[in-house]
Enzyme design. Structure first.
Site, short mmCIF file in Angstrom:
data_model
loop_
_atom_site.label_atom_id
_atom_site.label_comp_id
_atom_site.label_asym_id
_atom_site.label_seq_id
_atom_site.Cartn_x
_atom_site.Cartn_y
_atom_site.Cartn_z
N GLY A 11 1.06 -0.89 -0.20
CA GLY A 11 0.09 -0.07 -0.02
C GLY A 11 0.94 1.14 -0.10
O GLY A 11 2.05 1.38 -0.40
N ILE A 37 -3.73 -10.27 7.45
CA ILE A 37 -4.09 -10.32 8.46
C ILE A 37 -5.39 -10.59 9.48
O ILE A 37 -6.00 -10.44 10.35
CB ILE A 37 -4.11 -8.63 9.32
CG1 ILE A 37 -4.86 -7.95 8.51
CG2 ILE A 37 -2.76 -8.37 8.67
CD1 ILE A 37 -5.01 -6.77 8.85
N ALA A 58 -5.22 -2.08 5.72
CA ALA A 58 -6.33 -1.39 5.37
C ALA A 58 -7.30 -2.01 4.70
O ALA A 58 -6.82 -2.05 3.55
CB ALA A 58 -6.59 -0.33 6.58
N TYR A 59 -8.34 -1.89 5.23
CA TYR A 59 -9.48 -2.14 3.64
C TYR A 59 -9.94 0.04 3.41
O TYR A 59 -10.88 0.69 4.51
CB TYR A 59 -10.93 -1.99 4.53
CG TYR A 59 -12.25 -2.34 2.93
CD1 TYR A 59 -12.06 -3.81 2.12
CD2 TYR A 59 -12.93 -1.37 3.05
CE1 TYR A 59 -13.19 -3.39 1.74
CE2 TYR A 59 -13.40 -1.53 1.63
CZ TYR A 59 -13.82 -2.61 1.48
OH TYR A 59 -15.16 -2.81 -0.07
N THR A 60 -8.97 0.59 3.09
CA THR A 60 -9.81 2.04 2.43
C THR A 60 -10.87 3.00 1.63
O THR A 60 -10.82 3.91 1.16
CB THR A 60 -7.69 1.67 2.15
OG1 THR A 60 -7.68 1.98 0.77
CG2 THR A 60 -6.86 1.73 3.13
N ASP A 100 -8.45 9.50 10.31
CA ASP A 100 -9.12 10.93 11.10
C ASP A 100 -10.80 11.01 11.01
O ASP A 100 -12.19 11.24 11.86
CB ASP A 100 -9.57 11.96 10.41
CG ASP A 100 -9.24 11.90 8.71
OD1 ASP A 100 -8.69 11.15 8.42
OD2 ASP A 100 -10.05 12.73 7.90
N TYR A 125 -16.54 2.96 6.77
CA TYR A 125 -15.29 2.59 6.91
C TYR A 125 -15.12 3.69 8.24
O TYR A 125 -13.87 2.87 8.97
CB TYR A 125 -14.60 3.81 5.68
CG TYR A 125 -13.15 3.82 5.68
CD1 TYR A 125 -11.89 3.04 5.94
CD2 TYR A 125 -12.57 5.21 6.68
CE1 TYR A 125 -11.08 2.92 6.04
CE2 TYR A 125 -11.19 5.53 6.77
CZ TYR A 125 -10.58 4.33 6.06
OH TYR A 125 -9.23 4.55 6.31
#
Length: 281
Positions: A11, A37, A58-60, A100, A125
């Site tokens: 990533g 993971i 991460a799933y973004t 954030d 998310y």
């Protein structure tokens, strides 16, 4: 010097972290194919006492998470929990990256959000990332959660916001950008410098914020990209976010503050304008 392992190495942040660590460090990166993971047993045999694991996996896809919450929570919540449990068993340290977007659903604060401010995610998310924070803290009380925001590389050919605006600016194209979403744009090189400082200095606060200083709208950020590229910033037209209906709502304000993180030993990142200039050089 501690051995550093990086999950999510393919990533944006993982790649930059491996590059910044350099050959002088004992650092190994794992892609999601090499270390899934979400598999509770995938960490078996990988960690040892004294290691530092930096979770960049991460799933973004914020919009896709609305219709695929199971996958989003598996990667952003359950997966980090598995890593924290494995670190606890091995005696390893965990640095976990969050966002954030754990904020934004409550009243706007009088200043940028600090780590101790109440969270209020407003989309799947953000809820998944907040659940990930809770999971790692429950399994490994010594974990350090690093919240960041609006991360970009600015590279030509990239897909992040700054890279796309750079391409449009260099083409002299007119664009419309929302002017009522305010946050903290963060140059990926500055973020990984902060991560390495946390590793080297032993910053141990449970949550820190690592984002370039300042609060700016997407529209103002895009205008700054155009200006830096020598294009007319007036080609960037402001529009309200309501004109761009997307599956997942975005916070109108999610800027991150550095006051508490500085007190915890993490030097504040430079102003977002300086980070942008460095990215585009």
């Amino acid at each position: 010097m501690s051995r550093i392992l990086v999950t999510g190495a393919a990533g944006q942040v993982g790649r930059a972290l491996l590059a910044a660590a350099g050959p002088a460090r004992d650092v190994t990166g794992f892609t999601s194919a090499q270390w899934d993971i979400t598999d509770p047993g995938a960490a078996s045999g990988r960690l040892r006492d004294g290691d530092v694991l930096v979770n960049c996996a991460a799933y973004t896809n914020v919009d896709a998470a609305e219709t695929d919450p199971d996958t989003a929570f598996a990667v952003n919540a359950a997966g980090p929990g598995h890593l924290a449990g494995a670190c606890a068993l091995a005696g390893a340290r965990l640095i976990h990256i969050s966002t954030d977007y754990v904020f934004g659903g409550g009243p706007r604060p009088p200043a940028p959000y600090e780590p101790t401010d109440a969270t209020a995610p407003m989309q799947v998310y953000g809820a998944g990332k907040l659940a990930g924070e809770t999971a790692v803290q429950a399994a490994l009380p010594t974990v350090t959660v690093v919240r960041t925001a609006w991360v970009y590389t600015g590279h030509r050919g990239g897909t992040d916001f700054v890279s796309v605006m750079r391409a449009r600016a260099e083409a002299g194209a007119k664009v419309q950008v929302v002017d009522d979403q305010i946050g903290s744009p963060t140059y990926v090189a500055d973020l990984v410098d902060a991560l390495l400082h946390i590793v080297d200095a032993g910053v141990s606060a449970p949550i820190v914020h690592a984002a370039n200083a300042g609060a700016v709208s997407r529209w103002e950020q895009a205008r700054a990209v155009y200006t830096a590229c020598g294009a007319d910033p007036d080609l960037v037209e402001p529009v309200p976010g309501a004109d761009y209906r997307r599956p997942a709502p975005r916070p109108s304000y999610s800027a991150l503050g550095a006051r508490e993180s500085t007190a915890a030993g993490l030097p504040p990142l430079r102003d977002w304008r300086a980070g942008l200039a460095a990215a585009l050089r």
